[in-house]
Design an enzyme around this catalytic site. Sequence first.
Site, PDB file in Angstrom:
ATOM      1  N   GLY A 185      61.424 -35.896  30.860  1.00 19.53           N
ATOM      2  CA  GLY A 185      62.174 -35.639  29.633  1.00 19.53           C
ATOM      3  C   GLY A 185      63.150 -34.500  29.822  1.00 19.53           C
ATOM      4  N   SER A 186      63.406 -33.797  28.747  1.00 24.26           N
ATOM      5  CA  SER A 186      64.471 -32.779  28.789  1.00 24.26           C
ATOM      6  C   SER A 186      63.994 -31.478  29.438  1.00 24.26           C
ATOM      7  CB  SER A 186      64.958 -32.503  27.378  1.00 24.26           C
ATOM      8  OG  SER A 186      63.907 -31.903  26.655  1.00 24.26           O
ATOM      9  N   GLY A 190      60.465 -29.467  29.266  1.00 23.27           N
ATOM     10  CA  GLY A 190      59.912 -29.208  30.610  1.00 23.27           C
ATOM     11  C   GLY A 190      59.392 -27.780  30.723  1.00 23.27           C
ATOM     12  N   GLU A 207      60.092 -34.324  35.750  1.00 20.61           N
ATOM     13  CA  GLU A 207      61.217 -35.237  35.987  1.00 20.61           C
ATOM     14  C   GLU A 207      62.218 -34.990  34.866  1.00 20.61           C
ATOM     15  OE1 GLU A 207      61.622 -37.384  38.482  1.00 20.61           O
ATOM     16  OE2 GLU A 207      59.692 -37.148  39.464  1.00 20.61           O
ATOM     17  N   CYS A 241      68.734 -41.345  32.784  1.00 19.68           N
ATOM     18  CA  CYS A 241      68.756 -39.959  33.297  1.00 19.68           C
ATOM     19  C   CYS A 241      69.660 -39.826  34.515  1.00 19.68           C
ATOM     20  CB  CYS A 241      67.349 -39.503  33.623  1.00 19.68           C
ATOM     21  SG  CYS A 241      66.509 -40.584  34.770  1.00 19.68           S
TER      22      CYS A 241
HETATM   23  P1  NAD Z   1      61.554 -37.205  24.468  1.00 22.59           P
HETATM   24  O1  NAD Z   1      62.155 -36.668  23.233  1.00 22.59           O
HETATM   25  O2  NAD Z   1      60.987 -38.543  24.444  1.00 22.59           O
HETATM   26  O3  NAD Z   1      60.476 -36.163  24.932  1.00 22.59           O
HETATM   27  C1  NAD Z   1      59.583 -36.447  25.981  1.00 22.59           C
HETATM   28  C2  NAD Z   1      58.207 -35.984  25.539  1.00 22.59           C
HETATM   29  O4  NAD Z   1      58.210 -34.612  25.130  1.00 22.59           O
HETATM   30  C3  NAD Z   1      57.652 -36.775  24.383  1.00 22.59           C
HETATM   31  O5  NAD Z   1      56.342 -37.149  24.705  1.00 22.59           O
HETATM   32  C4  NAD Z   1      57.688 -35.785  23.233  1.00 22.59           C
HETATM   33  O6  NAD Z   1      56.642 -36.007  22.304  1.00 22.59           O
HETATM   34  C5  NAD Z   1      57.518 -34.466  23.908  1.00 22.59           C
HETATM   35  N1  NAD Z   1      58.095 -33.337  23.167  1.00 22.59           N
HETATM   36  C6  NAD Z   1      59.291 -33.288  22.559  1.00 22.59           C
HETATM   37  N2  NAD Z   1      59.485 -32.056  22.002  1.00 22.59           N
HETATM   38  C7  NAD Z   1      58.374 -31.325  22.263  1.00 22.59           C
HETATM   39  C8  NAD Z   1      57.965 -29.986  21.961  1.00 22.59           C
HETATM   40  N3  NAD Z   1      58.753 -29.138  21.284  1.00 22.59           N
HETATM   41  N4  NAD Z   1      56.758 -29.566  22.398  1.00 22.59           N
HETATM   42  C9  NAD Z   1      55.965 -30.390  23.089  1.00 22.59           C
HETATM   43  N5  NAD Z   1      56.312 -31.681  23.411  1.00 22.59           N
HETATM   44  C10 NAD Z   1      57.477 -32.134  23.004  1.00 22.59           C
HETATM   45  O7  NAD Z   1      62.579 -37.226  25.636  1.00 22.59           O
HETATM   46  P2  NAD Z   1      63.863 -36.337  25.806  1.00 22.59           P
HETATM   47  O8  NAD Z   1      63.424 -34.978  26.162  1.00 22.59           O
HETATM   48  O9  NAD Z   1      64.830 -36.482  24.702  1.00 22.59           O
HETATM   49  O10 NAD Z   1      64.462 -37.137  27.068  1.00 22.59           O
HETATM   50  C11 NAD Z   1      65.765 -37.006  27.441  1.00 22.59           C
HETATM   51  C12 NAD Z   1      65.855 -36.205  28.712  1.00 22.59           C
HETATM   52  O11 NAD Z   1      64.983 -36.747  29.659  1.00 22.59           O
HETATM   53  C13 NAD Z   1      67.230 -36.229  29.354  1.00 22.59           C
HETATM   54  O12 NAD Z   1      67.527 -34.940  29.802  1.00 22.59           O
HETATM   55  C14 NAD Z   1      67.030 -37.150  30.557  1.00 22.59           C
HETATM   56  O13 NAD Z   1      67.889 -36.904  31.616  1.00 22.59           O
HETATM   57  C15 NAD Z   1      65.625 -36.860  30.916  1.00 22.59           C
HETATM   58  N6  NAD Z   1      65.035 -37.970  31.648  1.00 22.59           N
HETATM   59  C16 NAD Z   1      64.673 -37.779  32.927  1.00 22.59           C
HETATM   60  C17 NAD Z   1      64.140 -38.829  33.645  1.00 22.59           C
HETATM   61  C18 NAD Z   1      63.700 -38.676  35.066  1.00 22.59           C
HETATM   62  O14 NAD Z   1      63.066 -39.588  35.570  1.00 22.59           O
HETATM   63  N7  NAD Z   1      64.021 -37.585  35.734  1.00 22.59           N
HETATM   64  C19 NAD Z   1      63.983 -40.069  33.048  1.00 22.59           C
HETATM   65  C20 NAD Z   1      64.347 -40.217  31.720  1.00 22.59           C
HETATM   66  C21 NAD Z   1      64.869 -39.169  31.024  1.00 22.59           C
END
Ligand code: NAD
Length: 457
Positions: A185-186, A190, A207, A241
């Site tokens: 995720g973001s 992270g 990731e 991503c």
């Molecule tokens: P998302 O919003 O789905 O979040 C991922 C997880 O984090 C979810 O399970 C969510 O419940 C949890 N989360 C969100 N906010 C939180 C908080 N404040 N505290 C605790 N947990 C929390 O995904 P996203 O972050 O919007 O994803 C987008 C990002 O992910 C982009 O930067 C993208 O590049 C990256 N991404 C990376 C990959 C990879 O394989 N490297 C793949 C897909 C997406």
Amino acid sequence: MMEFLNRLSNTFYSGKTKPLAWRKSQLLALKRMLMENENAIYEALKKDLNKCQFESYISEYQYVLKDIKLFIKNLKKWSSAQKVSTPVLAQPGSSKLVPEPYGTVLIMGAWNYPLQLVLSPMVAAIGAGNCVVLKPSELAQATSNLLANLIPKYLDNDAFAVYEGGVEETTALLKQRFDYIMYTGSENVGKIVMRAASEYLTPVTLELGGKSPCIVDDKVNIKVTADRIVWAKFLNAGQTCIAPDYILVTKAKRAELVEALKASITKHYGEKPFNSDDYGRIINHRHFGRIVSYIEAQKDTLVHGGETDEENKFIAPTLMLNPELESGVMQEEIFGPVLPIVEVDNMSDAIRFVKDREKPLALYFFSNNQKNIDAVSQQTSAGSMCINDAVIFMVNPELPFGGVGNSGMGSYHGKWGFDTFSHLKPIMHRSFLADAPIRYAPYTSFKQKLFKLIAKL
Ligand code: NAD
């Protein structure tokens, strides 16, 4: 501790997950789950992202099935001990490396590939012999619900659990102790995950994302270059991503490239991409608003697209030429169907542009000039690099996938996933047959001389 975590950790403690036959049975159960629910999977992905069946098949459904097949085929080989040599000082004896599972693994996924991003790491974690808690993204609600409904029906409930929810639930989950955490995720979340993991010194794989540059050199097949960039960028409506985030091109090549990109967009998504069955939608209104604000702030730079429809969360494939480098679209990861094209003077400038920014998850370079290819690959850093194409490198499980610097840490795919979810335990096995007194005190000068001699061997 949450009750279900107790159950999982007792299962791991019992040794149930270690035999290869059990791991294989669970991988086969996952395979059956996918195959018996193929249509339900497509429906959920359609609902979440308007993902067309072809994209859902190649990047989610079939992707995970292939992973399962690869793991079943290689399970014995990957999990067996590797013999290594033993120096004279420890003879008679033998040494080996034995992969062992960590225990209970937490896998948290993002919403853009909501099936693949949790199930592909899960295949690796099962293959390595772990118990797993899956936390799908709440933003892809239909897929999250489907997984929460199906997994308990097919997999061993003593070893696997799906935990659904948003920020509040995830915050509570992260207070628990895990033996390994993989988060996709973001960058911001992270950091939250890593902070929580540090409480128990839990190892993590992160990731993450970032802005993946795409450099186009002067002498390239412009039509194929444009087609490949357009495919990689507008797949899943730009919510990938590793999608090319922006293009760097020389002034000399710019006009030709822009025309080729426009032609490619029209050829693949039609004059009205809104009507294309193969074009996705933005995940929710918050992200829709974020991407629209990039377009509105740099309206004067639009050279193609720019149409939006709030009700349907539709944003047309959009090209921008030389947006301000300080604007949102050039500062933040776009994660949507907007592709800025930035002019540079030459390839050295392009390299400097990339090096001045955070290390990206992927770097793309379209070129036929070996000297330039060497320069870009040697002077820049990125999670992965792909020359003369984009995104497609994901299909090769021989290549580890992961970020570097701000784009993440650790990797998976194929054997790399098995290794991520295994601790490689070194075991030295000494024999009682001989026990040279040389290492024991008193350390006489004769012993020291002899030791120095042996240590050189
Ligand atoms: P998302 O919003 O789905 O979040 C991922 C997880 O984090 C979810 O399970 C969510 O419940 C949890 N989360 C969100 N906010 C939180 C908080 N404040 N505290 C605790 N947990 C929390 O995904 P996203 O972050 O919007 O994803 C987008 C990002 O992910 C982009 O930067 C993208 O590049 C990256 N991404 C990376 C990959 C990879 O394989 N490297 C793949 C897909 C997406």
